[in-house]
Write an enzyme that holds these catalytic residues in place. Structure first.
Site, short mmCIF file in Angstrom:
data_model
loop_
_atom_site.label_atom_id
_atom_site.label_comp_id
_atom_site.label_asym_id
_atom_site.label_seq_id
_atom_site.Cartn_x
_atom_site.Cartn_y
_atom_site.Cartn_z
N ASP A 98 -39.38 -21.35 14.38
CA ASP A 98 -40.13 -21.04 13.17
C ASP A 98 -41.49 -20.53 13.62
OD1 ASP A 98 -41.37 -20.81 10.74
OD2 ASP A 98 -40.68 -22.75 9.98
N ASP A 228 -37.02 -25.47 10.53
CA ASP A 228 -38.11 -26.34 10.07
C ASP A 228 -38.10 -27.68 10.79
OD1 ASP A 228 -39.17 -24.63 7.97
OD2 ASP A 228 -37.35 -25.10 6.85
#
Length: 294
Positions: A98, A228
């Site tokens: 990410d 995430d």
């Protein structure tokens, strides 16, 4: 990108960790410099699902740097998937990235953003690096070797009582009315059982780092993605914490749901209170997103 079939025991994992740390620091410098300037913002799945040129630039930097060092490895990156790449986790060494966790914060200049880089081998999460690039806090974890923030060993909270817990969560980018209503219903459920409080900071990766440091007791979310939580899952586990599915079973990285806490007792207690919100899996080809109760 073809995989090598390397086993975790055969990989130079310390070298992988060092490479991830260095590229995270380099990416963090780019993000810090871009944080206060005007940004060109686009949307992805919804009006709240944002992406900037910096997200894309940072992801390209991370992937190109790691690919040069480890050319046989695979990659799952948030922006690459948004551009059409498949989100498939195989047994091959796979970096899960990410580039900016907390893009909405980044767009508004709020200083709660992080770079998140995890590595899985044989579908097992081996290491994670998360860099809070504003506060310059570097979180690292390697399976079996502990978790650290700027070199200081981390220890998750040992709290078991939900009435003494501060809990973090996130709203995510989905604005479908039924899902939003259920997200707020879950907050109400946890408040009704006397949780000390519920907080939202805008970065799931940093939420999980706060669980690892013991600053908060727990975190839960529906609708997040594998990028995430991949890196943070290693850090939480190595700090003595636990991550489970919101239904109480083992964590499924692709399921888009998680409960993390310092103790199994607290994680299970939270899971029992949650009304599930079902999202399309990260590795699913289906397009429908639905919501249903237990």
């Amino acid at each position: 990108m073809a995989g090598s079939g390397e086993k975790g025991s055969e990989l130079p994992l310390q070298e992988c960790l060092q490479a991830a740390v260095q590229v995270a620091l380099d990416a963090g410098q780019i993000i810090r410099e871009a944080l206060r300037i005007e940004k060109r913002v686009q949307t992805k799945s919804s009006a709240a699902d944002l992406v900037t040129e910096t997200d894309q630039l940072v992801e390209k930097l991370i992937i190109s740097t790691l690919h040069t060092k480890f050319p046989s490895h695979r990659f799952i990156g948030e922006e690459s998937v948004a551009a059409g790449d498949k989100c498939i986790l195989t047994d091959d060494p796979t970096w899960i990235i990410d580039p900016i966790d907390g893009t909405c914060n980044f767009v508004h200049g709020a200083p709660v953003v992080a770079v998140s880089i995890g590595l899985a081998v044989n579908k097992e999460l081996e290491l994670g690096v998360i860099y809070n690039c504003v506060k310059e806090k570097l979180y690292t974890g390697r399976r079996g070797h502990g978790a650290f923030c700027n070199g200081e060993k981390l220890q998750a909270s040992k709290q078991q009582d939900i009435s003494k817990a501060l809990i973090l969560t996130e709203l995510g980018s989905i604005r479908e009315p039924t899902a939003v209503r259920m997200l707020f219903n879950n907050m109400e459920k946890l408040i009704s059982v006397q949780a000390h409080g519920i907080r939202i900071i805008g970065s799931a990766a940093l939420d999980l780092c706060h669980v690892a440091t013991g600053d908060v007791e727990a975190f839960y979310q529906f609708g997040l993605h594998c990028w995430d939580m991949a890196a943070a899952a290693v850090i939480v586990r190595e700090a003595g914490g636990i991550l489970i599915d919101t239904a109480g079973g083992p964590l499924d990285l692709m399921s888009r749901r998680v409960v993390a806490a310092g103790t199994s007792q607290l994680a299970q207690r939270i899971a029992r209170e949650l009304e599930p919100v079902a999202y399309e899996r990260d590795d699913s080809t289906e397009e429908a997103i639905d919501s249903r109760s237990k």
